[in-house]
Scaffold this motif. Structure first.
Motif, PDB file in Angstrom:
ATOM      1  N   THR A 146       0.850  -1.231  -0.155  1.00  0.00           N
ATOM      2  CA  THR A 146      -0.083   0.029  -0.032  1.00  0.00           C
ATOM      3  C   THR A 146       0.876   1.275  -0.073  1.00  0.00           C
ATOM      4  O   THR A 146       0.464   2.131  -0.927  1.00  0.00           O
ATOM      5  CB  THR A 146      -0.846  -0.017   1.243  1.00  0.00           C
ATOM      6  OG1 THR A 146      -1.801  -1.266   1.297  1.00  0.00           O
ATOM      7  CG2 THR A 146      -1.874   1.092   1.278  1.00  0.00           C
TER       8      THR A 146
ATOM      9  N   CYS B  61      -5.312  -7.618 -10.930  1.00  0.00           N
ATOM     10  CA  CYS B  61      -4.344  -6.436 -10.757  1.00  0.00           C
ATOM     11  C   CYS B  61      -3.489  -6.357  -9.685  1.00  0.00           C
ATOM     12  O   CYS B  61      -2.881  -5.350  -9.611  1.00  0.00           O
ATOM     13  CB  CYS B  61      -5.556  -5.125 -11.026  1.00  0.00           C
ATOM     14  SG  CYS B  61      -6.391  -4.782  -9.525  1.00  0.00           S
TER      15      CYS B  61
ATOM     16  N   TRP C 171      -4.326  -5.694  -6.646  1.00  0.00           N
ATOM     17  CA  TRP C 171      -4.830  -4.717  -5.544  1.00  0.00           C
ATOM     18  C   TRP C 171      -4.846  -5.391  -4.176  1.00  0.00           C
ATOM     19  O   TRP C 171      -5.381  -6.522  -4.354  1.00  0.00           O
ATOM     20  CB  TRP C 171      -6.268  -3.911  -6.140  1.00  0.00           C
ATOM     21  CG  TRP C 171      -6.984  -3.309  -4.875  1.00  0.00           C
ATOM     22  CD1 TRP C 171      -6.723  -2.013  -4.384  1.00  0.00           C
ATOM     23  CD2 TRP C 171      -7.783  -4.042  -3.783  1.00  0.00           C
ATOM     24  NE1 TRP C 171      -7.508  -1.766  -3.352  1.00  0.00           N
ATOM     25  CE2 TRP C 171      -7.928  -2.847  -2.935  1.00  0.00           C
ATOM     26  CE3 TRP C 171      -8.260  -5.188  -3.442  1.00  0.00           C
ATOM     27  CZ2 TRP C 171      -9.012  -3.104  -1.997  1.00  0.00           C
ATOM     28  CZ3 TRP C 171      -9.227  -5.466  -2.712  1.00  0.00           C
ATOM     29  CH2 TRP C 171      -9.512  -4.370  -1.560  1.00  0.00           C
TER      30      TRP C 171
ATOM     31  N   SER D 251     -13.408  -4.199  -0.204  1.00  0.00           N
ATOM     32  CA  SER D 251     -13.998  -4.786  -1.556  1.00  0.00           C
ATOM     33  C   SER D 251     -15.380  -4.345  -1.681  1.00  0.00           C
ATOM     34  O   SER D 251     -16.071  -4.082  -0.561  1.00  0.00           O
ATOM     35  CB  SER D 251     -13.579  -6.302  -1.542  1.00  0.00           C
ATOM     36  OG  SER D 251     -14.084  -6.725  -0.319  1.00  0.00           O
TER      37      SER D 251
ATOM     38  N   CYS E 298     -12.987  -6.683  -6.564  1.00  0.00           N
ATOM     39  CA  CYS E 298     -11.786  -5.820  -6.440  1.00  0.00           C
ATOM     40  C   CYS E 298     -12.426  -4.420  -6.561  1.00  0.00           C
ATOM     41  O   CYS E 298     -13.037  -4.153  -7.876  1.00  0.00           O
ATOM     42  CB  CYS E 298     -10.565  -5.809  -7.284  1.00  0.00           C
ATOM     43  SG  CYS E 298      -9.461  -4.587  -7.463  1.00  0.00           S
TER      44      CYS E 298
ATOM     45  N   LYS F 240     -10.906  -1.847  -7.786  1.00  0.00           N
ATOM     46  CA  LYS F 240     -10.125  -1.214  -8.932  1.00  0.00           C
ATOM     47  C   LYS F 240     -10.334  -1.880 -10.269  1.00  0.00           C
ATOM     48  O   LYS F 240     -10.502  -1.115 -11.031  1.00  0.00           O
ATOM     49  CB  LYS F 240      -8.653  -1.265  -8.622  1.00  0.00           C
ATOM     50  CG  LYS F 240      -7.741  -0.712  -9.458  1.00  0.00           C
ATOM     51  CD  LYS F 240      -6.212  -0.921  -9.169  1.00  0.00           C
ATOM     52  CE  LYS F 240      -5.199  -0.069 -10.109  1.00  0.00           C
ATOM     53  NZ  LYS F 240      -3.877  -0.625  -9.628  1.00  0.00           N
ATOM     54  N   CYS F 241     -10.564  -3.154 -10.473  1.00  0.00           N
ATOM     55  CA  CYS F 241     -10.859  -3.675 -11.529  1.00  0.00           C
ATOM     56  C   CYS F 241     -11.922  -4.594 -11.699  1.00  0.00           C
ATOM     57  O   CYS F 241     -12.168  -5.305 -12.761  1.00  0.00           O
ATOM     58  CB  CYS F 241      -9.389  -4.484 -12.164  1.00  0.00           C
ATOM     59  SG  CYS F 241      -9.278  -6.048 -11.155  1.00  0.00           S
TER      60      CYS F 241
END
Length: 220
Positions: free
Chosen positions: A17, A134, A136, A143, A148, A150-151
């Motif tokens: 992170t 990805c 993450w 979540s 995820c 992000k993706c």
């Protein structure tokens, strides 16, 4: 001159992170050795067969193997600056890195060490999830219905986040990585970061310390 930073800390201390945030804020390339190894496991082949049982018990990959894996990445990114997350984890690996950089007239500018109490780390591993698509990583509450943020890929517990595995990895960190931290402290190139607060609070603190470190170096 671009910065070359190594990021060290026990398992679940937030290296991934914070490493990504440091890289984004300083305009540096970022490499997570943990993600690199997990990708190797997923790809299969000889390397996967070699490292799978080691990672399963929370052990460290042989120094020679890790250096071999990292060298192509260093060749590609040495001129642009980077953050290395989880490498070097031993004095042997640090010797390799320092020698390799000396050949291209570069050096490690500083090591950033994340400090988190052991009991906090144990709590974190029970709450940590990662996306295999990805890479993450975050907390379960970050979540969305197990996906995820992000993706949109699946977000679930990491295979190496059971308690026995963590305790072994923590002992390995103390045995092998703490001497690397002590080396950079002796070289006056260590930035210690209290990493128990919120993500952005910790990130801001690290950024301030890096800027202060750079300024002190320019004034020296």
């Amino acid at each position: 001159m671009p910065l070359r930073l190594i990021l060290l800390g026990p398992p679940a201390s937030g290296k991934g992170t914070q490493g990504r945030r440091i890289a984004e804020r300083e305009g540096l390339a970022y490499l997570s050795t943990g993600a690199l190894l997990r990708e190797a496991l997923e790809q299969g082949g000889t390397l996967s067969e070699e490292i799978r049982p080691i990672l399963a018990r929370g052990g460290y990959i042989a120094d020679g193997t890790m250096c071999q894996i990292l060298e192509p990445w260093l060749q590609t990114h040495h001129a642009t600056g980077w953050v290395l997350d989880g490498f070097p984890r031993t004095l042997v690996q640090d010797n390799f890195l320092r020698d390799w950089l000396a050949k291209v007239d570069c050096e490690v500018d500083a090591a950033v060490a994340l400090d988190v109490p052991k009991e906090d780390l144990i709590a974190r591993i029970h709450d940590r999830v990662e996306c295999p698509d990805c890479r993450w990583s975050g907390r379960r509450c970050d979540s969305v219905a197990g996906r995820c943020p992000k993706c949109g890929g699946p977000a679930g517990p990491r295979a190496d986040d059971d308690l026995d595995n963590f305790l072994h990895r923590f002992d390995e960190f103390v045995l092998h990585a703490v001497p690397v931290i002590e080396r950079y402290a002796g070289l006056d190139r260590l930035i210690r970061a209290e990493a128990t607060g919120g993500i952005e609070v910790v990130a801001d603190g690290i950024r301030e310390q890096i800027q202060r470190f750079i300024q002190d170096g320019q004034e020296a």
